[in-house]
Write a protein that holds these residues in place. Sequence first.
Motif, PDB file in Angstrom:
ATOM      1  N   ARG A  15       4.503  82.788  47.641  1.00 29.79           N
ATOM      2  CA  ARG A  15       3.078  82.491  47.759  1.00 29.79           C
ATOM      3  C   ARG A  15       2.772  81.154  47.087  1.00 29.79           C
ATOM      4  NH1 ARG A  15      -0.927  87.612  47.447  1.00 29.79           N
ATOM      5  NH2 ARG A  15       0.109  88.926  48.991  1.00 29.79           N
ATOM      6  N   LEU A  16       2.042  80.317  47.795  1.00 27.69           N
ATOM      7  CA  LEU A  16       1.729  78.975  47.310  1.00 27.69           C
ATOM      8  C   LEU A  16       0.218  78.779  47.323  1.00 27.69           C
ATOM      9  CD1 LEU A  16       4.324  77.015  49.477  1.00 27.69           C
ATOM     10  CD2 LEU A  16       4.689  78.043  47.235  1.00 27.69           C
ATOM     11  N   ALA A  17      -0.273  78.063  46.337  1.00 29.44           N
ATOM     12  CA  ALA A  17      -1.706  77.811  46.223  1.00 29.44           C
ATOM     13  C   ALA A  17      -2.047  76.398  46.683  1.00 29.44           C
ATOM     14  CB  ALA A  17      -2.169  77.998  44.784  1.00 29.44           C
ATOM     15  N   ILE A  18      -3.144  76.280  47.393  1.00 25.92           N
ATOM     16  CA  ILE A  18      -3.734  74.986  47.720  1.00 25.92           C
ATOM     17  C   ILE A  18      -4.874  74.764  46.740  1.00 25.92           C
ATOM     18  CG2 ILE A  18      -4.958  73.630  49.453  1.00 25.92           C
ATOM     19  CD1 ILE A  18      -3.509  75.310  51.582  1.00 25.92           C
ATOM     20  N   GLU A  19      -4.839  73.643  46.051  1.00 27.61           N
ATOM     21  CA  GLU A  19      -5.830  73.362  45.019  1.00 27.61           C
ATOM     22  C   GLU A  19      -7.205  73.037  45.587  1.00 27.61           C
ATOM     23  OE1 GLU A  19      -3.385  71.336  41.304  1.00 27.61           O
ATOM     24  OE2 GLU A  19      -4.772  70.173  42.515  1.00 27.61           O
ATOM     25  N   GLU A  20      -8.207  73.372  44.802  1.00 30.18           N
ATOM     26  CA  GLU A  20      -9.543  72.833  45.029  1.00 30.18           C
ATOM     27  C   GLU A  20      -9.487  71.349  44.635  1.00 30.18           C
ATOM     28  OE1 GLU A  20     -13.701  73.781  45.971  1.00 30.18           O
ATOM     29  OE2 GLU A  20     -11.865  74.928  46.149  1.00 30.18           O
ATOM     30  N   PRO A  21      -9.933  70.439  45.500  1.00 35.34           N
ATOM     31  CA  PRO A  21      -9.784  69.010  45.215  1.00 35.34           C
ATOM     32  C   PRO A  21     -10.820  68.488  44.226  1.00 35.34           C
ATOM     33  CG  PRO A  21     -10.831  69.307  47.326  1.00 35.34           C
ATOM     34  CD  PRO A  21     -10.477  70.687  46.847  1.00 35.34           C
ATOM     35  N   THR A  22     -10.674  68.910  42.976  1.00 36.83           N
ATOM     36  CA  THR A  22     -11.581  68.463  41.929  1.00 36.83           C
ATOM     37  C   THR A  22     -10.777  67.843  40.804  1.00 36.83           C
ATOM     38  OG1 THR A  22     -11.510  70.595  40.781  1.00 36.83           O
ATOM     39  CG2 THR A  22     -13.214  70.306  42.459  1.00 36.83           C
ATOM     40  N   GLU A  23     -11.448  67.032  40.006  1.00 31.97           N
ATOM     41  CA  GLU A  23     -10.784  66.365  38.885  1.00 31.97           C
ATOM     42  C   GLU A  23     -10.791  67.234  37.638  1.00 31.97           C
ATOM     43  OE1 GLU A  23     -12.814  62.665  38.413  1.00 31.97           O
ATOM     44  OE2 GLU A  23     -12.939  62.382  40.582  1.00 31.97           O
ATOM     45  N   GLN A  24     -11.525  68.338  37.666  1.00 37.62           N
ATOM     46  CA  GLN A  24     -11.609  69.216  36.507  1.00 37.62           C
ATOM     47  C   GLN A  24     -10.415  70.169  36.500  1.00 37.62           C
ATOM     48  OE1 GLN A  24     -14.432  68.748  38.631  1.00 37.62           O
ATOM     49  NE2 GLN A  24     -15.011  67.078  37.249  1.00 37.62           N
ATOM     50  N   ALA A  25     -10.564  71.280  35.799  1.00 32.34           N
ATOM     51  CA  ALA A  25      -9.489  72.256  35.698  1.00 32.34           C
ATOM     52  C   ALA A  25      -9.059  72.705  37.094  1.00 32.34           C
ATOM     53  CB  ALA A  25      -9.958  73.461  34.873  1.00 32.34           C
ATOM     54  N   THR A  64     -11.934  55.603  52.374  1.00 29.60           N
ATOM     55  CA  THR A  64     -13.289  55.967  51.939  1.00 29.60           C
ATOM     56  C   THR A  64     -13.860  57.094  52.795  1.00 29.60           C
ATOM     57  OG1 THR A  64     -14.245  54.254  53.364  1.00 29.60           O
ATOM     58  CG2 THR A  64     -13.816  53.659  51.061  1.00 29.60           C
ATOM     59  N   ASN A  65     -13.012  57.808  53.550  1.00 22.51           N
ATOM     60  CA  ASN A  65     -13.530  58.849  54.426  1.00 22.51           C
ATOM     61  C   ASN A  65     -13.870  60.123  53.650  1.00 22.51           C
ATOM     62  OD1 ASN A  65     -11.102  60.630  54.379  1.00 22.51           O
ATOM     63  ND2 ASN A  65     -10.122  58.898  55.425  1.00 22.51           N
ATOM     64  N   ARG A  66     -14.406  61.126  54.345  1.00 24.46           N
ATOM     65  CA  ARG A  66     -14.881  62.352  53.706  1.00 24.46           C
ATOM     66  C   ARG A  66     -13.782  63.376  53.434  1.00 24.46           C
ATOM     67  NH1 ARG A  66     -18.129  65.738  56.311  1.00 24.46           N
ATOM     68  NH2 ARG A  66     -17.314  65.173  58.363  1.00 24.46           N
ATOM     69  N   LEU A  67     -12.580  63.104  53.856  1.00 19.43           N
ATOM     70  CA  LEU A  67     -11.499  64.068  53.691  1.00 19.43           C
ATOM     71  C   LEU A  67     -11.007  64.068  52.242  1.00 19.43           C
ATOM     72  CD1 LEU A  67      -9.663  66.091  55.056  1.00 19.43           C
ATOM     73  CD2 LEU A  67      -8.186  64.215  55.780  1.00 19.43           C
ATOM     74  N   ALA A  68     -11.267  65.160  51.534  1.00 20.58           N
ATOM     75  CA  ALA A  68     -10.882  65.250  50.122  1.00 20.58           C
ATOM     76  C   ALA A  68      -9.415  65.579  49.956  1.00 20.58           C
ATOM     77  CB  ALA A  68     -11.734  66.308  49.408  1.00 20.58           C
ATOM     78  N   SER A  69      -8.896  66.462  50.803  1.00 15.67           N
ATOM     79  CA  SER A  69      -7.469  66.773  50.770  1.00 15.67           C
ATOM     80  C   SER A  69      -7.054  67.379  52.095  1.00 15.67           C
ATOM     81  CB  SER A  69      -7.121  67.731  49.623  1.00 15.67           C
ATOM     82  OG  SER A  69      -7.396  69.077  49.959  1.00 15.67           O
ATOM     83  N   VAL A  70      -5.773  67.238  52.401  1.00 13.23           N
ATOM     84  CA  VAL A  70      -5.207  67.848  53.599  1.00 13.23           C
ATOM     85  C   VAL A  70      -3.848  68.420  53.241  1.00 13.23           C
ATOM     86  CG1 VAL A  70      -4.269  65.620  54.356  1.00 13.23           C
ATOM     87  CG2 VAL A  70      -4.493  67.484  55.991  1.00 13.23           C
ATOM     88  N   THR A  71      -3.578  69.612  53.723  1.00 11.18           N
ATOM     89  CA  THR A  71      -2.305  70.280  53.504  1.00 11.18           C
ATOM     90  C   THR A  71      -1.623  70.479  54.851  1.00 11.18           C
ATOM     91  OG1 THR A  71      -3.103  71.439  51.540  1.00 11.18           O
ATOM     92  CG2 THR A  71      -1.197  72.389  52.655  1.00 11.18           C
ATOM     93  N   VAL A  72      -0.341  70.145  54.898  1.00  9.70           N
ATOM     94  CA  VAL A  72       0.426  70.222  56.146  1.00  9.70           C
ATOM     95  C   VAL A  72       1.654  71.093  55.921  1.00  9.70           C
ATOM     96  CG1 VAL A  72       1.713  68.909  57.873  1.00  9.70           C
ATOM     97  CG2 VAL A  72      -0.361  67.942  56.884  1.00  9.70           C
ATOM     98  N   ILE A 106      -0.002  75.354  39.055  1.00  6.47           N
ATOM     99  CA  ILE A 106      -1.121  76.219  39.431  1.00  6.47           C
ATOM    100  C   ILE A 106      -0.649  77.487  40.115  1.00  6.47           C
ATOM    101  CG2 ILE A 106      -1.423  75.030  41.617  1.00  6.47           C
ATOM    102  CD1 ILE A 106      -4.384  75.537  41.388  1.00  6.47           C
ATOM    103  N   MET A 107       0.554  77.460  40.724  1.00  7.97           N
ATOM    104  CA  MET A 107       1.049  78.614  41.443  1.00  7.97           C
ATOM    105  C   MET A 107       1.554  79.716  40.524  1.00  7.97           C
ATOM    106  SD  MET A 107       3.242  76.546  44.267  1.00  7.97           S
ATOM    107  CE  MET A 107       2.797  74.866  44.615  1.00  7.97           C
ATOM    108  N   ALA A 108       1.604  79.484  39.234  1.00  4.29           N
ATOM    109  CA  ALA A 108       2.270  80.387  38.317  1.00  4.29           C
ATOM    110  C   ALA A 108       1.717  81.801  38.347  1.00  4.29           C
ATOM    111  CB  ALA A 108       2.182  79.834  36.891  1.00  4.29           C
ATOM    112  N   PHE A 124     -17.818  71.400  49.450  1.00  4.47           N
ATOM    113  CA  PHE A 124     -16.634  71.296  50.289  1.00  4.47           C
ATOM    114  C   PHE A 124     -16.740  72.193  51.518  1.00  4.47           C
ATOM    115  CE2 PHE A 124     -14.475  70.249  46.112  1.00  4.47           C
ATOM    116  CZ  PHE A 124     -14.318  68.907  46.417  1.00  4.47           C
ATOM    117  N   GLU A 125     -16.234  71.667  52.628  1.00  7.88           N
ATOM    118  CA  GLU A 125     -16.101  72.435  53.858  1.00  7.88           C
ATOM    119  C   GLU A 125     -14.612  72.543  54.178  1.00  7.88           C
ATOM    120  OE1 GLU A 125     -18.164  70.115  56.707  1.00  7.88           O
ATOM    121  OE2 GLU A 125     -20.124  70.304  55.733  1.00  7.88           O
ATOM    122  N   VAL A 126     -14.166  73.715  54.622  1.00  6.11           N
ATOM    123  CA  VAL A 126     -12.751  73.898  54.916  1.00  6.11           C
ATOM    124  C   VAL A 126     -12.560  74.140  56.402  1.00  6.11           C
ATOM    125  CG1 VAL A 126     -12.223  74.751  52.612  1.00  6.11           C
ATOM    126  CG2 VAL A 126     -12.839  76.374  54.395  1.00  6.11           C
TER     127      VAL A 126
END
Length: 349
Positions: A229-239, A283-291, A21-23, A335-337
Amino acid sequence: MTSRMFGPVRVVVVGVFMTLIMAALAGCSFQEKEKVWEISGGIFGTTYHINVVLPEDRERLQTLAQGIQKELEAVDASMSTWKQDSELSRLNRKQDQSEWTELSPALFEVIQRSQEIAELTDGAFDITIGPVVNLWGFGPDARPDTVPSDAALEKALSDTGYRYLELNAEAMALRSEKPQYIDLSGIAKGYGVDVVARYLDREGVQAYLVEIGGEVRVNGRKPDGGAWRLAIEEPTEQARQVNKIVAMDQHAMATSGDYRNYYESDGQRYSHTIDPSTGKPITNRLASVTVITEDSMTADALATAFTVMGYERARALATRENIPAYFIVRGESGFEVHETPAFSSFVVQ
């Protein structure tokens, strides 16, 4: 970790710094003397993409490619639970682990760091949870026809616990009062990134980006002087879509989420991330976390632990410890960020 491979190492010149995705994020005009070269291959059941900034020298690039593959294969041979002859698999098969077992420096380093993160996160990261992971079908064992029963989970959990592990730093040895099955899948991939970075440092490569299965570590700058530069993905199963872009020239970044690796049974979705306190998928509400941290294995393990902890606990810990972290949480209307104060300095947009 897995021993499956994905074909030969290849060396190509690229005008971008990643093929994922970073391309689209790295477009720039390079100086004539130096270019960004990509070395790619397969390890741990995934792929790696390593970019080095060097003048054109095909022989040196090929030497680097071979050296990188050799370094990664050594990690796999030490820490894979998929390889029956790995150092870790041999340790896991020992019926009596009460006597000290000397470990290789690499395996000792990773287990020691795992234990430190386990203490920091109050057990949210626990490398002894392997038997429970296997029960759910996310380890080397075949996926079960039905989800584990509460009785099976209770029995598996009763035999686990990172506090059973005792380390001797001077002897680089480990023992356990109760035999443990150690699973390093939450940290070993990040460690592989660090191993490659150390190798490139030894070889005198001053600017690089190392990516293995989404875990990233960078050093130096691109030929135009810009940061990576690095991209953080939207946490979806689609594109794949970009949620946030960060820029770094000397750090590591890891993202954990429950939106890709999961399975469904009887209409119920089961994440691959297991909560060591319950033995069940999160089963919590956290879809993704970046560290973001200085080394990749720490970022890898913390991202996993924060996913287990959930947003509120994870943010409190990250803020207290001044850890750069970025949370994408499922809200009622999307989503909330949220980000910790330490994360903001890395954000580009």
